[in-house]
Design a protein around this motif. Structure first.
Motif, PDB file in Angstrom:
ATOM      1  N   LYS A 112      -3.094  11.208  37.930  1.00 53.08           N
ATOM      2  CA  LYS A 112      -3.834  10.203  37.165  1.00 53.08           C
ATOM      3  C   LYS A 112      -2.896   9.242  36.455  1.00 53.08           C
ATOM      4  N   ASP A 113      -3.359   8.022  36.275  1.00 55.49           N
ATOM      5  CA  ASP A 113      -2.631   7.080  35.429  1.00 55.49           C
ATOM      6  C   ASP A 113      -2.762   7.557  33.984  1.00 55.49           C
ATOM      7  N   PRO A 114      -1.664   7.729  33.266  1.00 52.46           N
ATOM      8  CA  PRO A 114      -1.735   8.282  31.910  1.00 52.46           C
ATOM      9  C   PRO A 114      -2.498   7.411  30.917  1.00 52.46           C
ATOM     10  N   LYS A 115      -2.620   6.133  31.199  1.00 53.53           N
ATOM     11  CA  LYS A 115      -3.312   5.237  30.276  1.00 53.53           C
ATOM     12  C   LYS A 115      -4.793   5.077  30.612  1.00 53.53           C
ATOM     13  N   THR A 116      -5.086   4.801  31.875  1.00 56.94           N
ATOM     14  CA  THR A 116      -6.476   4.544  32.258  1.00 56.94           C
ATOM     15  C   THR A 116      -7.226   5.806  32.656  1.00 56.94           C
ATOM     16  N   GLY A 117      -6.489   6.835  33.079  1.00 58.58           N
ATOM     17  CA  GLY A 117      -7.146   8.049  33.562  1.00 58.58           C
ATOM     18  C   GLY A 117      -7.647   7.926  34.984  1.00 58.58           C
ATOM     19  N   HIS A 118      -7.352   6.805  35.631  1.00 59.25           N
ATOM     20  CA  HIS A 118      -7.795   6.624  37.017  1.00 59.25           C
ATOM     21  C   HIS A 118      -6.988   7.524  37.955  1.00 59.25           C
ATOM     22  N   ILE A 119      -7.649   7.974  39.006  1.00 57.93           N
ATOM     23  CA  ILE A 119      -7.029   8.892  39.959  1.00 57.93           C
ATOM     24  C   ILE A 119      -6.413   8.117  41.120  1.00 57.93           C
ATOM     25  N   TYR A 120      -5.169   8.444  41.441  1.00 55.02           N
ATOM     26  CA  TYR A 120      -4.443   7.759  42.513  1.00 55.02           C
ATOM     27  C   TYR A 120      -4.059   8.705  43.653  1.00 55.02           C
ATOM     28  N   GLY A 121      -4.429   9.954  43.553  1.00 54.57           N
ATOM     29  CA  GLY A 121      -4.149  10.907  44.613  1.00 54.57           C
ATOM     30  C   GLY A 121      -5.118  12.072  44.501  1.00 54.57           C
ATOM     31  N   VAL A 181       3.772  26.602  40.425  1.00 51.41           N
ATOM     32  CA  VAL A 181       2.733  25.950  41.219  1.00 51.41           C
ATOM     33  C   VAL A 181       3.337  24.767  41.962  1.00 51.41           C
ATOM     34  N   ASP A 182       3.154  24.727  43.259  1.00 46.31           N
ATOM     35  CA  ASP A 182       3.473  23.539  44.049  1.00 46.31           C
ATOM     36  C   ASP A 182       2.164  22.832  44.371  1.00 46.31           C
ATOM     37  N   LEU A 183       2.192  21.522  44.325  1.00 49.43           N
ATOM     38  CA  LEU A 183       0.962  20.748  44.461  1.00 49.43           C
ATOM     39  C   LEU A 183       1.254  19.462  45.233  1.00 49.43           C
ATOM     40  N   VAL A 184       0.414  19.181  46.208  1.00 48.72           N
ATOM     41  CA  VAL A 184       0.567  17.976  47.026  1.00 48.72           C
ATOM     42  C   VAL A 184      -0.790  17.289  47.146  1.00 48.72           C
ATOM     43  N   ALA A 185      -0.758  15.959  47.102  1.00 50.42           N
ATOM     44  CA  ALA A 185      -1.996  15.185  47.216  1.00 50.42           C
ATOM     45  C   ALA A 185      -1.945  14.266  48.424  1.00 50.42           C
ATOM     46  N   TYR A 186      -3.116  13.782  48.811  1.00 53.70           N
ATOM     47  CA  TYR A 186      -3.201  12.677  49.746  1.00 53.70           C
ATOM     48  C   TYR A 186      -3.305  11.401  48.923  1.00 53.70           C
ATOM     49  N   CYS A 187      -2.452  10.437  49.216  1.00 59.12           N
ATOM     50  CA  CYS A 187      -2.546   9.123  48.592  1.00 59.12           C
ATOM     51  C   CYS A 187      -2.807   8.086  49.677  1.00 59.12           C
TER      52      CYS A 187
END
Length: 416
Positions: free
Chosen positions: A128-137, A297-303
């Motif tokens: 997430k963007d730390p300011k807007t909270g929007h999700i990017y992945g 924890v390992d974590l991977v996203a789709y962007c």
């Protein structure tokens, strides 16, 4: 004749436009860039085959380069990025800061079935963007680290399994070390445990090191951190129950376990994808503990690339792969832990690969922490790894190396 020629030229131009835009005879072509070996690519192709049953008009081309991050950045710089791609949470900080990732929030807001609450706590937050909270992945999957062990080796040695020892409350670092010693046979080239030096991150919190103290505070120069790192290095330097750095380079720890040259191996769930074809019985158990229980924890996203020419089609792929049906495929493949709780806590994951009889639920034991994504993640990770290289070779103590690492971290953190 002129009219026929003009029509022919026009048709050729139109076909050229269709091909260049990625749309081929009613199909839209998008690219998915991934890392991993041939086994993982095979499983991903199975996911895409299931996706195409729902979206036959979208063709997905897989790109799997040997040098993932340099290739991704070069494609971004050239203005020809892959539409969808793997993104680790440490690297996300840099790519998002450079404005290379598409804001997925508008798609999520339009999808009443997305259900953010179905994702394990903290997974979406890492992208997430730390300011807007929007999700990017969108998390494609995640994994906790466990101990893989060769059941036949334990049985032959007359030892309780790691799962049994954990149940007896006798799975401390000391217990683990004693078991590893009993399973090591240097004459036969067999080690008690195979470890990757780069996976040191599982150790410090167990010794009480709270090293990621905030988004702008990383402290590694502590007695607790040094104790953990030194114990890890001493598995091969002092106790000789694990392959040393030369041996790790000659044969990967994963392959050493697969070839029955190591009784145990520490890694995440994605190794199940490779190990499910082994011809001996194995299982997984929790990591040994010290002052605290802890697993990394390992974590991977789709962007999706901000400059993707087909963002809508790319979103359809991401949405399927991270939805309930796509996550069930991840569980069945042994790829990793499904990011959605509704799948991870169902039989789709808990009873996955029933012919192996492995304890999948071990991955869900809640002794991990939420991921803290801090500034300059990638640079700090590199600085720590570089500082620890002489420790792994026995040329410096962990305490000495971590003092140097802390100085470098402080310099990095001072930059905006």
């Amino acid at each position: 004749m002129r009219r026929v020629f003009s029509i022919s030229v026009l048709l050729m131009v139109m076909l050229g436009i269709l091909f260049c835009s990625g749309t081929i005879i009613g199909k839209t072509k998008i690219t998915l860039m991934m890392w991993g070996g041939a086994v993982e690519e095979k499983e991903v192709r199975n996911y895409i085959a299931a996706f195409n049953k729902l979206y036959p008009d979208i063709e997905v081309e897989i790109i799997r380069p040997a040098d993932y991050w340099p290739k991704l950045m070069s494609m971004m710089a050239a203005g020809t990025p892959p539409d969808v791609f793997y993104m680790g949470f440490p690297e996300f900080v840099e790519y998002h800061a450079k404005g290379l990732l598409l804001d997925l929030q508008p798609y999520i807001d339009k999808d009443p079935t997305f259900n953010e609450d179905d994702f394990f706590p903290g997974l979406l937050d890492a992208f997430k963007d730390p300011k807007t909270g929007h999700i990017y992945g969108i998390p494609k999957d995640w994994s906790t680290y466990v101990v893989y062990y060769n059941k036949e080796m334990f049985e032959k040695a007359g030892l309780p399994t790691p799962n049994e020892l954990f149940g007896y409350g006798k799975w401390s670092w000391k217990d683990f070390l004693e078991v590893a010693k009993k399973l090591t046979d240097h004459e036969k080239g067999i080690y008690g445990v195979a470890v990757d030096a780069g996976r040191w991150k599982i150790m410090p919190p167990q010794a009480g090191a709270d090293w990621v103290q905030g988004v702008d505070k990383v402290i590694v120069d502590t007695p607790e951190f040094a104790e953990a790192i030194q114990f890890y290095a001493d598995l091969w330097l002092k106790y000789r129950v694990a392959p040393d750095m030369t041996e790790q380079a000659e044969e990967s720890p994963a392959d050493r376990f697969a070839h029955q040259k190591a009784a145990m191996y520490i890694c995440g769930r994605w190794m199940t994808m490779k190990f499910k074809k082994l011809d001996f019985e194995w299982d997984i158990a929790p990591l040994p503990y010290y002052k605290h229980m802890y697993t990394w924890v390992d974590l991977v996203a789709y962007c999706i690339a901000k400059d993707s020419k087909h963002p809508d089609e790319a979103w359809k792929l991401v949405r399927f792969l991270t939805g309930v049906e796509g996550q069930k495929l991840v569980a069945q493949a042994g790829h990793a832990i499904p990011a959605r709780m509704s799948v991870a806590y169902s039989s789709a994951f808990l009873n996955a690969l029933p012919e192996l009889g492995i304890h999948n639920a071990v991955h869900l034991i809640p002794y991990y922490k939420r991921i803290t994504v801090f500034k300059h993640w990638g640079e700090i990770w590199t600085a720590i790894n570089r500082a620890l290289e002489p420790v792994w070779m026995g040329e410096k103590t962990a305490a000495e190396a971590l003092k140097e690492a802390q100085k470098e971290i402080n310099k990095i953190m001072m930059r905006e």
